[in-house]
Design a protein around this motif. Structure first.
Motif, PDB file in Angstrom:
ATOM      1  N   ILE C 298       0.850  -1.205   0.000  1.00 19.89           N
ATOM      2  CA  ILE C 298       0.000   0.000   0.000  1.00 19.89           C
ATOM      3  C   ILE C 298       0.871   1.236   0.000  1.00 19.89           C
ATOM      4  CG2 ILE C 298      -1.832   1.278   1.184  1.00 19.89           C
ATOM      5  CD1 ILE C 298      -1.671  -1.871   2.661  1.00 19.89           C
ATOM      6  N   ALA C 299       0.558   2.140  -0.905  1.00 24.28           N
ATOM      7  CA  ALA C 299       1.305   3.406  -0.938  1.00 24.28           C
ATOM      8  C   ALA C 299       0.386   4.546  -0.516  1.00 24.28           C
ATOM      9  CB  ALA C 299       1.836   3.660  -2.343  1.00 24.28           C
ATOM     10  N   ILE C 300       0.943   5.450   0.268  1.00 20.68           N
ATOM     11  CA  ILE C 300       0.202   6.652   0.680  1.00 20.68           C
ATOM     12  C   ILE C 300       0.938   7.846   0.080  1.00 20.68           C
ATOM     13  CG2 ILE C 300      -0.646   8.001   2.625  1.00 20.68           C
ATOM     14  CD1 ILE C 300      -0.158   5.437   4.361  1.00 20.68           C
ATOM     15  N   ILE C 301       0.273   8.573  -0.799  1.00 23.56           N
ATOM     16  CA  ILE C 301       0.946   9.695  -1.464  1.00 23.56           C
ATOM     17  C   ILE C 301       0.467  11.020  -0.870  1.00 23.56           C
ATOM     18  CG2 ILE C 301       1.502  10.791  -3.663  1.00 23.56           C
ATOM     19  CD1 ILE C 301       0.960   8.211  -5.063  1.00 23.56           C
ATOM     20  N   HIS C 302       1.415  11.823  -0.422  1.00 20.98           N
ATOM     21  CA  HIS C 302       1.099  13.124   0.189  1.00 20.98           C
ATOM     22  C   HIS C 302       0.879  14.204  -0.857  1.00 20.98           C
ATOM     23  CE1 HIS C 302       3.012  12.318   4.403  1.00 20.98           C
ATOM     24  NE2 HIS C 302       2.733  11.165   3.832  1.00 20.98           N
ATOM     25  N   CYS C 303       0.376  15.353  -0.381  1.00 22.88           N
ATOM     26  CA  CYS C 303       0.313  16.589  -1.183  1.00 22.88           C
ATOM     27  C   CYS C 303      -0.400  16.430  -2.509  1.00 22.88           C
ATOM     28  CB  CYS C 303       1.725  17.130  -1.447  1.00 22.88           C
ATOM     29  SG  CYS C 303       2.640  17.477   0.047  1.00 22.88           S
ATOM     30  N   VAL C 304      -1.512  15.693  -2.528  1.00 24.42           N
ATOM     31  CA  VAL C 304      -2.237  15.520  -3.794  1.00 24.42           C
ATOM     32  C   VAL C 304      -3.152  16.725  -3.995  1.00 24.42           C
ATOM     33  CG1 VAL C 304      -3.903  14.087  -5.016  1.00 24.42           C
ATOM     34  CG2 VAL C 304      -2.092  13.028  -3.653  1.00 24.42           C
ATOM     35  N   GLY C 305      -2.721  17.604  -4.889  1.00 21.37           N
ATOM     36  CA  GLY C 305      -3.501  18.812  -5.126  1.00 21.37           C
ATOM     37  C   GLY C 305      -3.055  19.971  -4.256  1.00 21.37           C
ATOM     38  N   ILE C 339       4.360  -1.032   3.299  1.00 20.54           N
ATOM     39  CA  ILE C 339       3.679   0.265   3.409  1.00 20.54           C
ATOM     40  C   ILE C 339       4.658   1.361   3.026  1.00 20.54           C
ATOM     41  CG2 ILE C 339       2.403   1.850   4.903  1.00 20.54           C
ATOM     42  CD1 ILE C 339       1.730  -0.574   6.665  1.00 20.54           C
ATOM     43  N   PHE C 340       4.272   2.156   2.024  1.00 21.00           N
ATOM     44  CA  PHE C 340       5.159   3.203   1.509  1.00 21.00           C
ATOM     45  C   PHE C 340       4.509   4.569   1.726  1.00 21.00           C
ATOM     46  CE2 PHE C 340       7.874   0.238  -0.641  1.00 21.00           C
ATOM     47  CZ  PHE C 340       7.036  -0.833  -0.932  1.00 21.00           C
ATOM     48  N   GLU C 341       5.291   5.473   2.328  1.00 21.00           N
ATOM     49  CA  GLU C 341       4.831   6.867   2.461  1.00 21.00           C
ATOM     50  C   GLU C 341       5.584   7.682   1.426  1.00 21.00           C
ATOM     51  OE1 GLU C 341       3.094   8.984   4.931  1.00 21.00           O
ATOM     52  OE2 GLU C 341       2.239   7.376   6.132  1.00 21.00           O
ATOM     53  N   LEU C 342       4.869   8.102   0.367  1.00 23.94           N
ATOM     54  CA  LEU C 342       5.494   8.971  -0.621  1.00 23.94           C
ATOM     55  C   LEU C 342       5.180  10.402  -0.198  1.00 23.94           C
ATOM     56  CD1 LEU C 342       5.428   6.205  -2.051  1.00 23.94           C
ATOM     57  CD2 LEU C 342       4.999   7.443  -4.192  1.00 23.94           C
ATOM     58  N   TYR C 343       6.192  11.082   0.364  1.00 20.98           N
ATOM     59  CA  TYR C 343       5.950  12.399   0.965  1.00 20.98           C
ATOM     60  C   TYR C 343       6.820  13.466   0.306  1.00 20.98           C
ATOM     61  CZ  TYR C 343      10.434  12.028   3.324  1.00 20.98           C
ATOM     62  OH  TYR C 343      11.770  11.941   3.583  1.00 20.98           O
ATOM     63  N   ALA C 344       6.468  14.719   0.567  1.00 21.31           N
ATOM     64  CA  ALA C 344       7.276  15.842   0.068  1.00 21.31           C
ATOM     65  C   ALA C 344       8.092  16.430   1.215  1.00 21.31           C
ATOM     66  CB  ALA C 344       6.376  16.903  -0.547  1.00 21.31           C
ATOM     67  N   ASP C 345       7.421  16.813   2.260  1.00 22.06           N
ATOM     68  CA  ASP C 345       8.077  17.176   3.524  1.00 22.06           C
ATOM     69  C   ASP C 345       7.239  16.523   4.601  1.00 22.06           C
ATOM     70  OD1 ASP C 345       8.373  20.050   1.871  1.00 22.06           O
ATOM     71  OD2 ASP C 345      10.138  19.423   3.026  1.00 22.06           O
ATOM     72  N   MET C 346       7.816  16.137   5.689  1.00 24.20           N
ATOM     73  CA  MET C 346       6.991  15.561   6.742  1.00 24.20           C
ATOM     74  C   MET C 346       6.619  16.675   7.702  1.00 24.20           C
ATOM     75  SD  MET C 346       5.396  12.887   7.321  1.00 24.20           S
ATOM     76  CE  MET C 346       6.166  11.519   6.467  1.00 24.20           C
ATOM     77  N   ARG C 347       5.386  17.173   7.566  1.00 28.04           N
ATOM     78  CA  ARG C 347       4.985  18.292   8.408  1.00 28.04           C
ATOM     79  C   ARG C 347       4.198  17.761   9.595  1.00 28.04           C
ATOM     80  NH1 ARG C 347       4.052  22.958   3.800  1.00 28.04           N
ATOM     81  NH2 ARG C 347       6.289  23.156   3.443  1.00 28.04           N
ATOM     82  N   ALA C 348       4.923  17.229  10.579  1.00 27.93           N
ATOM     83  CA  ALA C 348       4.273  16.639  11.746  1.00 27.93           C
ATOM     84  C   ALA C 348       4.507  17.534  12.943  1.00 27.93           C
ATOM     85  CB  ALA C 348       4.828  15.245  11.998  1.00 27.93           C
ATOM     86  N   PHE C 349       3.855  18.732  12.893  1.00 25.82           N
ATOM     87  CA  PHE C 349       4.016  19.658  14.025  1.00 25.82           C
ATOM     88  C   PHE C 349       2.831  19.466  14.945  1.00 25.82           C
ATOM     89  CE2 PHE C 349       0.684  22.321  12.407  1.00 25.82           C
ATOM     90  CZ  PHE C 349       0.724  22.077  11.055  1.00 25.82           C
ATOM     91  N   ALA C 407       2.391  -1.291  -5.736  1.00 24.93           N
ATOM     92  CA  ALA C 407       1.225  -0.950  -4.904  1.00 24.93           C
ATOM     93  C   ALA C 407       0.005  -1.698  -5.381  1.00 24.93           C
ATOM     94  CB  ALA C 407       0.984   0.546  -4.939  1.00 24.93           C
ATOM     95  N   ASP C 408      -0.720  -2.253  -4.428  1.00 31.00           N
ATOM     96  CA  ASP C 408      -2.028  -2.846  -4.758  1.00 31.00           C
ATOM     97  C   ASP C 408      -3.135  -1.850  -4.430  1.00 31.00           C
ATOM     98  OD1 ASP C 408      -0.540  -5.670  -3.355  1.00 31.00           O
ATOM     99  OD2 ASP C 408      -0.984  -5.416  -5.490  1.00 31.00           O
ATOM    100  N   MET C 409      -2.790  -0.931  -3.531  1.00 27.70           N
ATOM    101  CA  MET C 409      -3.755   0.095  -3.153  1.00 27.70           C
ATOM    102  C   MET C 409      -2.959   1.386  -2.973  1.00 27.70           C
ATOM    103  SD  MET C 409      -6.059   0.335   0.310  1.00 27.70           S
ATOM    104  CE  MET C 409      -7.386  -0.745  -0.130  1.00 27.70           C
ATOM    105  N   VAL C 410      -3.482   2.451  -3.507  1.00 24.32           N
ATOM    106  CA  VAL C 410      -2.832   3.745  -3.317  1.00 24.32           C
ATOM    107  C   VAL C 410      -3.827   4.685  -2.658  1.00 24.32           C
ATOM    108  CG1 VAL C 410      -1.738   5.738  -4.391  1.00 24.32           C
ATOM    109  CG2 VAL C 410      -1.385   3.455  -5.368  1.00 24.32           C
ATOM    110  N   ILE C 411      -3.358   5.306  -1.564  1.00 23.90           N
ATOM    111  CA  ILE C 411      -4.216   6.286  -0.888  1.00 23.90           C
ATOM    112  C   ILE C 411      -3.684   7.680  -1.201  1.00 23.90           C
ATOM    113  CG2 ILE C 411      -5.135   7.072   1.324  1.00 23.90           C
ATOM    114  CD1 ILE C 411      -4.299   4.241   2.400  1.00 23.90           C
ATOM    115  N   LEU C 412      -4.510   8.491  -1.842  1.00 18.88           N
ATOM    116  CA  LEU C 412      -4.096   9.850  -2.180  1.00 18.88           C
ATOM    117  C   LEU C 412      -4.502  10.792  -1.057  1.00 18.88           C
ATOM    118  CD1 LEU C 412      -5.294  10.046  -5.907  1.00 18.88           C
ATOM    119  CD2 LEU C 412      -2.994   9.506  -5.066  1.00 18.88           C
ATOM    120  N   MET C 413      -3.508  11.461  -0.464  1.00 15.00           N
ATOM    121  CA  MET C 413      -3.802  12.444   0.593  1.00 15.00           C
ATOM    122  C   MET C 413      -4.221  13.743  -0.097  1.00 15.00           C
ATOM    123  SD  MET C 413      -3.340  10.520   3.069  1.00 15.00           S
ATOM    124  CE  MET C 413      -3.847  11.708   4.271  1.00 15.00           C
TER     125      MET C 413
END
Lengths: 142, 333, 584
Positions: C298-305, C339-349, C407-413
């Motif tokens: 499963i891939a989770i892609i950040h910053c979609v849009g 599990i893959f996190e495709l991120y741009a910056d990790m903004r975990a404030f 990826a079998d499933m991709v979650i677009l953030m």
């Protein structure tokens, strides 16, 4: 040799463009010093008399800023301003003035950068056109 | 020369750059003119009496009780006489649109002397002037040097050159109004404050206008008066015809409207307005029924001559009192 | 210029103004002009001593006008007006020149800045002599409150106000209360079920005696002014009129539809889903692909849009923390999955979020960085020989290598964005929108829940992307403001409105249709227009429409503005170049 520094009178509406100009200030954006701002509640308050008076008193350019279409705090004041602006441009042209000396732009409350850029752009444009001789001509009857 | 009668008011009428209509309006009081001369002596009136400038110069200062000065200031003679008559008059009245605001001669401010002379003395269709002779202020002839008044570039109003006591507006002013003013002076009634407009109402034409008005002041197209089938009842503005009525003082009896023509603004602005053209332009612009830039411009294309329409009588007294002409600009430092 | 006794005060604002404007020179120059009785410069005019200076001078020197050259009037005009009131002078006999936001902060040449500041002060000086005393009108406040939007923000505000015993109308467009929060399974960072606090909230409101919940309801237009608003709510074909004194706009945001982003194949590839759709999956309790299989990767892609000029340039704030939440939930449900996190910056404030990030990175999650502005990952259907449904190609930024992620499933953030009715609601409530179509607060730092329209507040995501705790904080802040207003019972309304001079008005009726608040009516008997002072909001459009000069826009009259123009463009001695008809 003195470079010509135009004086531009700007009418900014309280809710959008004046706030946008304030934002340019709080963001410390630097722009040309030639702009002199007069606050009105709405760009719909800008009467052609103000524009003519500005040139008559020696302004080299007049800038009017209002809210973006659809965003006017008072619903449609900016559209009324648009109609008057198109009208007065034609009148100024007929009176032998360069219509690039007057400009209407929409600036929202969050567009500080755009305001700063507009100030620079218009200052440069008017500087290129040279001093507006309206006041001198009007004050010297021949 | 009139024999000086004690107790009689001294009245003068003079014309600057004028058409003569204002002088005719004085005559238009018809038989009431006899009432006027019963209480007043006409001591100077070039169109009607053979009294010379030199005679006026001889008069004691402020000896003329009322001087009605009509016509605009077009040349040095007009200015000279304005100054002279100011000196010799107790009350100097700017009579008619030309003296008040510049009037029709004021439209020459779209041009300048050189351009006007070129058109009149060289380019007009029936003129043959191969040597390009135009009037000169001075000219030598064998008898000596001839002088004619200098022709100014700018048409001015009376108050631009002298202090004016009252304004009687109109092109020409209505004779009834003139009589009212005259009665007021004769009866010794307290005169209004200096620099007032008299012989006109404070309210604009619309107050007197017989046409039906509604709040539907939205225009999608502008028309010249002859382009519409005027129903004779509806407000001209609501039919898309430009009427200066709202920005023009009433008092003329809405005579143009009664004649089914829109008001052209000859009575000048109401009390709180300095530039009626600008105010009317703003009102008309607001009436344009569109919020789209292109559509607005298409509607504005219907108005042939904006400056001429809105400043027909008031150009020299408006904020931009003349057109900026390139040659003139080059002459100014 | 009218005969006046003017006091002029040039503020240093510490060094904010004084650094770039020679305030002493300006004060000195202005002091030489006619009608200027005192001309001072001072470090902090808005401070107590600064204001006392004004009060003292007014009393001692019998000043009848005051000019302060300082920051923007939008910040301290009210402060100085109060000072005038304290000194017994009508507060409208005051004008400010903005020499901070419009001069010292934006120019870099001291001489030019000083000259411009002097021009602006001269303009204010000339104008203020024509100011007239105006009275304020006191209007009663209707104790009811309208809250538009039944999400977590709107509901929190509603409950607060209702618990104080005041009536609330809670209007919600959808069939049920709950908003976006109702779609969420667990909240970050502590992975608590949202329902555990949301459901009780909904329950309480639905049964509260002081709350009227109106679902499937829309509002078209709100008339009136602070303390006295009214509107018509449409619900299922019927209409209901409401009257209320305050408005809280809590309409929130919606999820961005990533269909236009062809690289992600949303809508085309069956197992590419949005974060909202994934919440539904989590609610269902079974994480399976479209063919009912358990996904191996499963891939989770950040910053979609988000964070991309082609879509939305802003950051949607919540997605990083949410994505980390998903990684944890997936790891719990599928201990063996890739599990893959495709991120741009990790903004975990924010509180607990950095800890969530740390915890997540220990759960065998692969973090891969991409460039959200230039190089978006591309999802393709995998080939027959690939052991997964889809392949994601991306340029991994830290290694600089072009890689392929199975990826079998991709979650677009997906981003959050303004709702489609945002503009309509803004119009109805009389508030403004910024370039991103979020609602604009009165001041981003000093007044984040109020708007420039008195009586109208904005809370929650409609003001900008935010999480649940922030939304609730804003909601409670706004309710406190509303309750304060209700408690006072009345509010002063500015009389900078239009007024018709009936002796000049000729009855042309040009102005009547021009007013956006229908504040102008025509009196047929008197043949004049009449302005309703309460409905008039002082925009001035009628003032510039009136061809006879009969309508005066008080405090922004022709004479005042024309004199400002004169003052601004004439150096040295202020002279009358044109005769301006003096207004009474």
């Amino acid at each position: 040799m003195d470079t010509f520094e135009p004086k531009i009178v700007a009418f900014l509406c309280n809710w959008c463009s004046y706030t946008g100009a304030d934002l340019a200030g709080t963001s410390r954006m630097k722009y040309a010093h030639n702009i002199r701002i007069i606050r009105v509640m709405c760009s719909g308050r800008v009467d052609p008399t103000f524009v003519l008076k500005s040139f008559r008193e020696g302004a080299d350019g007049v800038l009017i800023c209002g809210c973006h279409p659809g965003d006017c705090h008072y619903h449609e004041g900016n559209y009324k301003c648009l109609r008057r602006y198109e009208f007065i441009k034609r009148y100024l042209k007929q009176m032998g003035m360069d219509e690039r000396r007057i400009r209407l732009e929409w600036i929202s409350a969050s567009e500080g950068k755009q305001f700063a850029e507009l100030a620079d752009e218009m200052t440069e444009q008017v500087a290129q056109l040279g001093p507006c001789k309206v006041r001198t001509v009007m004050e010297n009857i021949t | 020369m009139e024999k000086e009668e004690k107790g009689k008011l001294k009245l003068a009428v003079y014309w600057g750059a004028a058409c003569g209509g204002c002088c005719v309006s004085v005559l238009d009081v018809h038989e009431k003119l006899l009432d006027i001369v019963a209480v007043a002596d006409l001591v100077f009136w070039p169109i009607a009496l053979d009294i010379k400038y030199a005679d006026v110069q001889q008069m004691p200062d402020a000896s003329i009780d009322v001087c009605l000065f009509n016509g605009a200031i077009r040349n040095s003679e007009n200015e000279l006489m304005a100054v002279l008559l100011r000196q010799k008059s107790k009350i100097l009245v700017a009579y008619g649109s030309c003296a008040h605001m510049g009037g029709i001669p004021g439209l020459a401010n779209f041009s300048n002397r050189d351009a006007l002379f070129k058109r009149v003395y060289m380019d007009s269709e029936s003129t043959e002037n191969p040597e390009h002779i135009t009037p000169q202020p001075k000219y030598d002839v064998k008898e000596g040097e001839l002088e004619i008044p200098a022709f100014y570039n700018d048409v001015q109003t009376l108050r631009d050159v002298v202090c004016v006591d009252y304004y009687i507006p109109g092109c020409p002013p209505q004779s009834e109004r003139l009589l009212e003013v005259f009665q007021a002076i004769v009866s010794g009634a307290e005169l209004p404050s200096k620099e007032s407009v008299v012989g006109a109402l404070d309210k604009s034409q619309c107050d007197e206008c017989p046409r039906k008005k509604t709040d539907n002041k939205k225009v999608k197209q502008f028309f010249r008066p002859w382009e519409i089938e005027d129903d004779g009842e509806t407000c001209f503005l609501e039919q898309g015809v430009i009427c200066m009525g709202p920005a023009t003082r009433g008092g003329c009896g809405a005579r143009c409207i009664e004649g089914n023509a829109p008001c052209r603004g000859c009575y000048g602005p109401p009390p709180d307005v300095t530039d009626p053209g600008a105010k009317m332009m703003s009102a008309i612009a607001t009436m344009i029924d569109s919020n789209d830039e292109d559509e607005i411009n298409a509607i504005l294309d219907d108005i042939e001559d904006i400056a001429g329409t809105f400043y027909r009588f008031s150009l020299p007294s408006s904020i931009l009192r003349r057109k900026m002409i390139k040659k003139q600009l080059a002459e100014v430092e | 210029m009218k005969e006046s006794r003017i006091g002029v005060y040039i503020c240093w604002c510490g060094t904010n103004i004084a650094k770039m404007v020679d305030v002493e020179k300006v004060a000195e120059e202005i002091g030489k002009l006619e009608h200027v009785i005192v001309s001072r410069n001072y470090k902090y005019m808005c401070s107590d001593p600064g204001q006392e200076l004004i009060v003292k001078d007014i009393k001692e020197h019998e000043l009848d006008r005051v000019v302060v050259a300082a920051c923007s009037p939008r910040i301290h005009e009210l402060t100085f007006r109060k000072a005038l009131e304290n000194a017994g002078l009508n507060q409208y006999l005051f004008e400010m020149a903005n020499i901070r936001e419009h001069v010292s902060w934006v120019h870099s040449d001291k001489e030019l800045a000083t000259s411009k500041a002097a021009d602006l002060v001269r303009a204010a000086l000339k104008r203020v002599s024509y100011h007239e005393p105006l009275d304020k009108l006191s209007v009663d406040i209707d104790p009811a409150t309208l809250i538009i939007g039944g999400g977590v923000a709107g509901m929190s505000a509603a409950l607060r106000i209702a618990e104080a015993g005041k009536k609330v109308y809670l209007v919600e467009k959808e069939e049920n209360l709950g908003g976006q929060a109702a779609l969420i399974d667990l909240s970050f960072p502590y992975l608590n079920p949202v329902a555990s606090f949301l459901q009780p909230l909904i329950e309480k409101l639905s049964h509260h005696k002081d709350v009227e919940v109106l679902c499937s309801a829309t509002i078209s237009d709100i008339k009136g002014y602070v303390g006295n608003f009214e509107t018509e709510v449409s619900m299922n074909g019927s209409k209901k009129s409401l009257r209320f004194g305050h408005i809280i706009v809590a309409t929130g945001l919606r999820a961005y539809d990533p269909t236009p982003m062809e690289n992600y194949g949303y809508g085309r590839l069956k197992n590419v889903i949005t974060s909202s759709e994934f919440e539904e999956v989590l609610h269902s309790g079974k994480i399976v692909t479209d063919d009912g299989q358990t996904p191996k990767n499963i891939a989770i892609i950040h910053c979609v849009g988000s964070r991309n000029n082609d879509y939305h340039a802003y950051c949607s704030r919540n997605c990083c923390a949410t994505a980390l939440k998903y990684a944890n939930q997936l790891r719990s449900a599928l201990p063996e999955a890739g599990i893959f996190e495709l991120y741009a910056d990790m903004r975990a404030f924010g509180k607990g979020c950095e800890e969530l990030y740390a915890k997540t990175s220990e759960k065998d999650i692969m973090f891969l960085m991409f460039d959200p502005k230039r190089d978006l990952p591309e999802i393709k259907e995998a080939g027959k020989k690939d052991k997964c449904k889809m392949i994601i190609s991306m340029k991994e930024q830290l290694s600089g290598e072009q890689i392929e992620v199975p990826a079998d499933m991709v979650i677009l953030m997906t981003a959050v964005e303004a709702r489609e009715e945002a503009r309509e609601v803004a119009h109805a409530a009389g508030i403004s929108m910024c370039g991103n179509d979020f609602y604009i607060e009165k001041h981003p730092k000093l007044d984040p829940v109020a708007t420039t329209t008195d009586g109208v507040f904005i809370v929650g995501a409609c003001q900008g992307p935010k999480d649940i705790p922030e939304s609730i904080s804003q909601a409670w802040a706004a309710s406190a403001r509303v309750l304060a207003g209700i408690c006072r019972g009345s509010v002063a309304v500015e009389m900078t409105t239009a007024v018709v001079n009936e002796e000049i008005c000729c009855g042309c009726q040009t102005c009547v249709s021009v007013c956006p608040y229908t504040a102008i009516t025509f009196d047929k008997e008197k043949n004049v227009s009449v302005v309703n002072e309460i409905l008039c909001k002082g925009c001035g459009t009628c003032g510039s429409t009136c061809p006879t000069g009969a309508i005066r826009s008080r405090h922004f009259t022709d004479t005042q503005i024309l004199s400002q123009i004169e003052g601004m463009l004439n150096e040295g001695k202020i002279k009358e170049t044109e005769k301006i008809m003096e207004e009474l």
